[in-house]
Design an enzyme around this catalytic site. Sequence first.
Site, PDB file in Angstrom:
ATOM      1  CG  ASP A   1      -0.442  -0.059   2.467  1.00 59.65           C
ATOM      2  OD1 ASP A   1       0.784  -0.330   2.441  1.00 59.65           O
ATOM      3  OD2 ASP A   1      -1.154  -0.543   3.544  1.00 59.65           O
TER       4      ASP A   1
ATOM      5  CG  ASN B   1      -8.827  -1.247  12.056  1.00 57.94           C
ATOM      6  OD1 ASN B   1      -7.679  -2.063  11.254  1.00 57.94           O
ATOM      7  ND2 ASN B   1      -9.124  -0.377  11.410  1.00 57.94           N
TER       8      ASN B   1
ATOM      9  CG  HIS C   1      -5.503  -2.069   8.628  1.00 56.79           C
ATOM     10  ND1 HIS C   1      -5.502  -0.885   9.372  1.00 56.79           N
ATOM     11  CD2 HIS C   1      -4.001  -2.065   8.655  1.00 56.79           C
ATOM     12  CE1 HIS C   1      -4.569  -0.534   9.000  1.00 56.79           C
ATOM     13  NE2 HIS C   1      -3.455  -1.309   9.301  1.00 56.79           N
TER      14      HIS C   1
ATOM     15  CD  GLU D   1      -8.674   1.104   7.799  1.00 57.72           C
ATOM     16  OE1 GLU D   1      -8.789   0.003   8.374  1.00 57.72           O
ATOM     17  OE2 GLU D   1      -7.665   2.429   7.826  1.00 57.72           O
TER      18      GLU D   1
HETATM   19  C1  GLP Z   1      -0.382   0.242   8.652  1.00 54.11           C
HETATM   20  C2  GLP Z   1      -0.074  -0.839   7.461  1.00 54.11           C
HETATM   21  C3  GLP Z   1      -0.086  -1.892   7.528  1.00 54.11           C
HETATM   22  C4  GLP Z   1       0.564  -2.305   9.340  1.00 54.11           C
HETATM   23  C5  GLP Z   1      -0.292  -1.948   9.779  1.00 54.11           C
HETATM   24  C6  GLP Z   1       0.362  -2.537  11.458  1.00 54.11           C
HETATM   25  O1  GLP Z   1      -1.546   0.614   8.117  1.00 54.11           O
HETATM   26  N1  GLP Z   1      -0.564  -0.056   5.873  1.00 54.11           N
HETATM   27  O2  GLP Z   1       0.627  -2.906   6.204  1.00 54.11           O
HETATM   28  O3  GLP Z   1       0.608  -3.696   9.191  1.00 54.11           O
HETATM   29  O4  GLP Z   1      -0.160  -0.663   9.487  1.00 54.11           O
HETATM   30  O5  GLP Z   1       1.441  -1.919  11.831  1.00 54.11           O
HETATM   31  P1  GLP Z   1       2.231  -1.778  13.034  1.00 54.11           P
HETATM   32  O6  GLP Z   1       3.250  -2.723  12.861  1.00 54.11           O
HETATM   33  O7  GLP Z   1       2.809  -0.660  12.923  1.00 54.11           O
HETATM   34  O8  GLP Z   1       1.606  -1.873  14.107  1.00 54.11           O
END
Ligand code: GLP
Length: 243
Positions: A67, A136, A138, A143
């Site tokens: 993304d 959440n 995702h 989402e």
């Molecule tokens: C962002 C990214 C996701 C990632 C998520 C969790 O939203 N788009 O791909 O998995 O954060 O992040 P973290 O690893 O910092 O908890």
Amino acid sequence: MNIIRAKDYEEMSRRAADILAAQIILKPDCVLGLATGSTPLGVYARLIDRYNRGDLDFSRVSTVNLDEYRGLPAENEQSYRYFMDHRLFRHINIRQDHTFVPDGMEPDGALACQTYEEIIRGLGGIDLQLLGLGNNGHIGFNEPGPIFEKETHPVDLSESTIQANARFFEQIGQVPTQAYTMGIGTILKARKILIIVSGSGKADIVARAFRGPVTPQVPASILQMHPDVTLVADEEALADLPL
Ligand code: GLP
């Protein structure tokens, strides 16, 4: 699903790096799907270590990231392109033109997403997709919502995701509210999936995603339907997942 229980973040990172390294060794021209966020940082650091020791060669590897924020140029430190360049690509011998991230600066959302799908198809699909897990549920930026979106698409980020990502920005008003993300269908087409999770804050969502009903309200729950998923998580993140 294969679940690997790691003691802590360090062990989670090492074990996930082992799996990515094995993929690169077994198929030197593989296509890796990569993720951003804080969780994969330790994995990338270990891949860099292995490259520096002469144990890994990225010269024929291609990567596609999940993304990108909409409207952030590659030079912006919070863009995912910047993250990948600085946390991994510049430290290994990957060819820059073998690394792909959705083009967040393409204002035409349909075009940006269609182009990205074509890139992934042109590469022959993803051999191994690395995923983190949002608070959440995702994956990428898919989402919670009424349906599973199939292909790469523009998304409005949920309030909880904007809040969670605010820690990387000086002010909440600077956090982009939109992104382009691979769809759930794109992710499910990956031949293998490796999802990494760390910390007690994710224990509840891990249990809902991997033991609860498959529902677009918990996007990661769809991974229960994929034939080759490995979850590598630390004890804290697995606290609510019965053995
Ligand atoms: C962002 C990214 C996701 C990632 C998520 C969790 O939203 N788009 O791909 O998995 O954060 O992040 P973290 O690893 O910092 O908890």
